[in-house]
Design an enzyme around this catalytic site. Sequence first.
Site, short mmCIF file in Angstrom:
data_model
loop_
_atom_site.label_atom_id
_atom_site.label_comp_id
_atom_site.label_asym_id
_atom_site.label_seq_id
_atom_site.Cartn_x
_atom_site.Cartn_y
_atom_site.Cartn_z
N ARG A 203 0.83 -1.21 0.00
CA ARG A 203 0.00 0.00 0.00
C ARG A 203 0.87 1.26 0.00
NH1 ARG A 203 -4.92 -0.18 4.26
NH2 ARG A 203 -3.52 0.91 5.65
N LYS A 218 11.17 -0.72 6.09
CA LYS A 218 11.51 -1.47 7.31
C LYS A 218 10.28 -2.23 7.77
CE LYS A 218 11.17 -1.22 11.63
NZ LYS A 218 11.10 -2.66 11.97
N GLY A 271 1.39 1.90 12.10
CA GLY A 271 1.71 1.27 13.37
C GLY A 271 1.03 2.00 14.50
N SER A 272 1.63 1.91 15.67
CA SER A 272 0.98 2.47 16.86
C SER A 272 1.03 3.99 16.85
CB SER A 272 1.67 1.93 18.11
OG SER A 272 3.01 2.33 18.09
N THR A 273 0.09 4.57 17.54
CA THR A 273 0.02 6.04 17.62
C THR A 273 1.26 6.58 18.33
OG1 THR A 273 -2.37 5.81 17.67
CG2 THR A 273 -1.50 7.94 18.35
N VAL A 275 4.42 5.43 18.40
CA VAL A 275 5.60 5.49 17.52
C VAL A 275 5.35 6.52 16.39
CG1 VAL A 275 7.05 4.19 15.90
CG2 VAL A 275 6.36 3.14 18.06
N GLU A 293 -0.57 6.06 9.36
CA GLU A 293 -1.76 5.22 9.54
C GLU A 293 -1.63 4.62 10.94
OE1 GLU A 293 -4.27 4.89 7.58
OE2 GLU A 293 -3.51 5.70 5.68
N CYS A 327 -6.23 -2.55 12.81
CA CYS A 327 -6.49 -1.18 13.27
C CYS A 327 -7.94 -0.79 13.06
CB CYS A 327 -5.59 -0.23 12.51
SG CYS A 327 -5.72 -0.47 10.74
N GLU A 424 -7.09 0.37 22.26
CA GLU A 424 -7.32 -0.72 21.31
C GLU A 424 -7.02 -2.04 22.01
OE1 GLU A 424 -4.36 0.38 18.34
OE2 GLU A 424 -5.77 -0.21 16.81
N SER A 484 -12.14 -2.42 3.45
CA SER A 484 -10.88 -2.02 2.80
C SER A 484 -10.82 -2.54 1.37
CB SER A 484 -9.69 -2.58 3.56
OG SER A 484 -9.79 -2.27 4.92
P1 NAP Z 1 4.44 -0.45 16.38
O1 NAP Z 1 5.00 -1.03 17.60
O2 NAP Z 1 4.24 1.01 16.32
O3 NAP Z 1 5.39 -0.94 15.21
C1 NAP Z 1 5.17 -0.56 13.86
C2 NAP Z 1 6.50 -0.48 13.15
O4 NAP Z 1 7.28 0.55 13.74
C3 NAP Z 1 7.32 -1.76 13.28
O5 NAP Z 1 8.04 -1.96 12.09
C4 NAP Z 1 8.26 -1.42 14.41
O6 NAP Z 1 9.47 -2.14 14.38
C5 NAP Z 1 8.53 0.05 14.11
N1 NAP Z 1 9.05 0.82 15.23
C6 NAP Z 1 8.90 0.61 16.55
N2 NAP Z 1 9.55 1.56 17.25
C7 NAP Z 1 10.13 2.39 16.34
C8 NAP Z 1 10.95 3.55 16.43
N3 NAP Z 1 11.29 4.10 17.59
N4 NAP Z 1 11.36 4.13 15.27
C9 NAP Z 1 11.04 3.61 14.09
N5 NAP Z 1 10.27 2.50 13.94
C10 NAP Z 1 9.81 1.91 15.06
O7 NAP Z 1 3.03 -1.09 16.01
P2 NAP Z 1 2.69 -2.62 15.88
O8 NAP Z 1 2.50 -3.17 17.24
O9 NAP Z 1 3.64 -3.30 14.97
O10 NAP Z 1 1.29 -2.54 15.10
C11 NAP Z 1 0.09 -2.41 15.74
C12 NAP Z 1 -0.40 -0.98 15.64
O11 NAP Z 1 -0.47 -0.59 14.28
C13 NAP Z 1 -1.80 -0.83 16.16
O12 NAP Z 1 -1.90 0.33 16.93
C14 NAP Z 1 -2.65 -0.71 14.91
O13 NAP Z 1 -3.85 -0.03 15.09
C15 NAP Z 1 -1.72 0.00 14.01
N6 NAP Z 1 -2.09 -0.22 12.61
C16 NAP Z 1 -2.65 0.82 11.94
C17 NAP Z 1 -3.05 0.63 10.63
C18 NAP Z 1 -3.68 1.76 9.87
O14 NAP Z 1 -3.75 1.66 8.66
N7 NAP Z 1 -4.11 2.82 10.51
C19 NAP Z 1 -2.88 -0.60 10.00
C20 NAP Z 1 -2.29 -1.64 10.72
C21 NAP Z 1 -1.89 -1.41 12.04
P3 NAP Z 1 9.66 -3.54 15.11
O15 NAP Z 1 8.40 -4.34 14.88
O16 NAP Z 1 10.84 -4.12 14.42
O17 NAP Z 1 9.87 -3.21 16.55
#
Ligand code: NAP
Length: 524
Positions: A203, A218, A271-273, A275, A293, A327, A424, A484
Amino acid sequence: MATALYRVILHGSKTSSYTRFLCRRMMSVGSVVSEDAISRLRDSGLLKTQGLINGDWIDAYDGKTFEVQNPATGSVLANVACMGNRETADAISSASKTFSSWSKLTAGERSKYLRKWYDLLIDHKEDLAILMTLEQGKPLKEALGEISYGASFIEFFAEESKRIYGDIISPTIADRRLFVLRQPIGVVGAITPWNFPLAMITRKVGPALASGCTVVVKPSEFTPLTALAASELALQAGIPAGAFNVVMGNASEIGDSMLESPQVKKITFTGSTAVGKKLMAGSANTVKKVSLELGGNAPCIVFDDAEIDIAVKGSLAAKFRNSGQTCVCANRILVQEGIYEKFANAFIKAVQDLKVGNGLMEGISQGPLINENSVQKAERLVNDALSKGAKVMLGGKRHNLGMTFYEPTVLCNVDNDMLISREEVFGPVAPLLSFKTEEDAIRIANDTSAGLAAYIFTTSMPRSWRVSEALEYGMVGINEGIISTEVAPFGGVKQSGLGREGSRYGLDEYLEMKYICLGNIKDA
Ligand code: NAP
């Protein structure tokens, strides 16, 4: 350990000369790949454990690796290169060099590469899905669905790349002509999560490459294997070395290298809000364009006039897809008083039928959660709700399968102040809240800092419009729990993010506008 595994593969009944070659090659670069993963793939060449920099598969410069585990069994699938700032700097510089040639191709030329990549993703659908289920845990049927969905972004943007138009503006001075060009922004840093190991990458990479940008991706440390397999197919599709690079390992080092580099012009993150906010703040120094996102807190509102079967089917899909780890998963199910009992009974019956287990087994619809932290989060939120008056109608604890399996759970008597309604849950827990009026439903639904997806179930057309317009969300599903698609804009408002992915609007995130003023065009 590598030797032991090598022996298993070498002497196992399924050993082929190609597998032996592959195994030796992997050993020679210090990576360990489990027999389980290899033996299930038709094309074992898709199992990659190194990063991709400038078209070459590369180990971490210090030789470090990290383990990728199967969440359903705990077995180690592979040891993958654990990269950091040095590798990321090289990936960025290769993307930067390649930008000058890739961005100069015609849209039609870029489109052909993307189309070829799409065809290869579809040709290798089964292998990619197996890798995804092994490392992420989702049922194989869902993984196959994600490969088709993920690949659809590459197909869509291969087509859409030919429709990047500029503009001609009526001049305010007669001898001038005013034009708008839309040009690729440059090198893109893309950071993606584990819950959709392919689709969150395509995407971003689809529209980036289509518009002439080059990319450093990454993927999450939990799910790099799907990403690397898809990258191998991008190489096979002929996408030039350096246009698409992949590094994984030390997340904060990789992220910081992207943020600090003036060559990276755009950060796109899912990813998470928490980060996402860090990346947004870190982008300020070099004023990068950012799209985010982030997390959601989706309300799923069932009105008294809803068609009960449609409401149950839609809420079930919106809640339990990917074991509740999306998400856009329904995080709060709001049910109007008049239909509450009927809906709750039918919903609980449907949840009882969900089969929990290893996603590779037939008939499974709920895989494990990604890791122990996710189980503990579900436990924490359920316990908080129970301590404040909620009741367990079904499930409510770890599954007796062990590992990170959690029982599909339904809670009733939930209110919007409990933690489970504020955070969440990201697991298979469905909290039911009741409401009296349409105004109540809208107020409760909007009472959150998130604003990604919302769902409503009603047979009233005027109500569906009224409520959709009043909901502070980026996406609304009416009588539908899965919304989606590659052709529609995906994204959130409030703290759920910035920008949109997919659809023709998704290209805008990777393009800059340039205004050109041509003056003095009077006859000589
Ligand atoms: P996350 O912990 O924020 O991780 C997402 C990505 O960020 C991973 O590749 C992670 O690496 C990386 N990351 C972590 N810390 C970082 C830093 N300090 N600097 C740069 N990159 C960093 O989220 P997650 O647990 O993988 O995913 C779940 C979250 O994603 C949920 O909140 C979900 O709602 C959200 N999400 C949103 C959407 C949307 O389209 N809005 C879609 C899918 C998921 P590592 O995994 O290698 O630590």
